[in-house]
Design an enzyme around this catalytic site. Structure first.
Site, short mmCIF file in Angstrom:
data_model
loop_
_atom_site.label_atom_id
_atom_site.label_comp_id
_atom_site.label_asym_id
_atom_site.label_seq_id
_atom_site.Cartn_x
_atom_site.Cartn_y
_atom_site.Cartn_z
N PRO A 189 0.67 -1.21 -0.09
CA PRO A 189 0.11 0.01 -0.03
C PRO A 189 0.94 1.32 0.10
O PRO A 189 0.44 2.29 -0.42
CB PRO A 189 -0.78 -0.03 1.51
CG PRO A 189 0.02 -1.11 2.18
CD PRO A 189 0.64 -1.99 1.19
N ASP A 190 2.13 1.18 0.25
CA ASP A 190 2.79 2.48 0.78
C ASP A 190 3.91 2.44 0.05
O ASP A 190 5.35 3.09 0.48
CB ASP A 190 3.13 2.66 2.31
CG ASP A 190 3.32 4.12 2.45
OD1 ASP A 190 3.16 4.93 1.94
OD2 ASP A 190 4.28 4.17 3.66
#
Length: 288
Positions: free
Chosen positions: A83-84
């Site tokens: 996600p990051d």
């Protein structure tokens, strides 16, 4: 107290640290995984950089990560959970499929556009350089006016905003929502879990429930329309999305500084494989 609670922890490196430093707590984690409340999934050893890292190193991320999940929890990971991460190589679909991961979840790509031409889809089949295809979903929890985040909160604004920002309602009526405190740790709070029990009773909001990322992708995969007209990458209408890009300014600055000092910049494999081992974006999921 919250039997419906589902918590994803994606990085075997952190599991191993816990096993070595607090074996008793680690056994509690394993029991929670057997109950289905803790979800060991994510594919790689850590949530690795996939822009600068070489292909062999990424394959080793999968080898070591999936082996740990298999041996310690008896699971075979099908989801790559990043996600990051700031940008994605066009070779990633090929590497993923070769390592047995056919689903890809992320969020940070939308931070790249800054008011420019936005990425056209949240749910699509990503076709890599060699033609390999992986089912991909971008998390759409709102973060300001232009960005999406994996640090969602269970509030009407976040729940409604996640659905409102979703671009592919025509082919899918269910989205992935990650909630809890990220960057710095903490995860979901008791207040968030209490809100999760109350949100379904509020009018004019999407229905919500907790589930795993893999279950979401399996349902998504079963939809006939998903992917039919939603392919991005090689030979697709938008060729510029073969590699899903994000600026790597910090790496550029490191290299520029080393050149100034007449020294080479080395990004060695151990560094690449152990990138940010203490940074966890572990989450739970709400399905809309």
């Amino acid at each position: 107290e919250y039997p419906e609670f589902r918590f994803l922890q994606s990085q075997p490196h952190l599991y191993r640290m816990l096993k070595e430093r607090d074996p008793e707590l680690y056994e509690r984690v394993r029991r929670a995984a057997r109950r289905g409340q803790l979800i060991p999934d994510g594919g790689m050893w850590v949530e690795a950089d996939v822009n600068l890292t070489g292909g062999e190193s990424l394959v080793r991320q999968f080898i070591h990560g999936k082996r740990f999940f298999r041996e310690e929890f008896g699971v075979e990971c099908a989801v790559l959970w990043l996600p990051d991460v700031f940008g994605y190589s066009g070779a990633l679909p090929q590497i993923m499929l070769g390592c047995g991961a056919r689903y890809f979840a992320t969020a940070k790509i939308f931070w790249n556009y800054h008011g420019g031409d936005p990425f056209p889809h949240n749910t699509f089949v990503w076709r890599g350089i060699d033609g390999s295809e992986v089912l991909t979903h971008f998390i759409t929890a709102p973060c300001g006016e232009r960005f999406q985040t994996y640090n969602g909160e269970i509030t009407p604004r976040f729940i409604k905003g996640t659905w409102d920002d979703y671009r592919d309602k025509r082919v899918n009526d269910e989205v992935l929502f990650a909630f809890g405190w990220g960057d710095g740790g903490g995860g979901p709070t008791e207040a968030m879990l209490e809100a999760g029990r109350r949100i379904p009773d509020l009018p004019a909001l999407p229905a919500v429930r907790q589930d795993s990322a893999e279950s979401f992708f399996r349902r998504l995969e079963s939809r006939d329309d998903v992917g039919r007209d939603h392919r991005e990458g090689q030979d697709a209408k938008r060729r510029d999305f073969v590699g899903l890009e994000y600026p790597v300014a910090e790496h550029v600055e490191v290299e520029r500084d080393s050149r100034h000092r007449h020294e080479p910049a080395y990004f060695d494999e151990p560094f690449a494989q152990q990138a940010h081992p203490g940074h966890s974006s572990a989450k739970s999921f709400l399905m809309h």
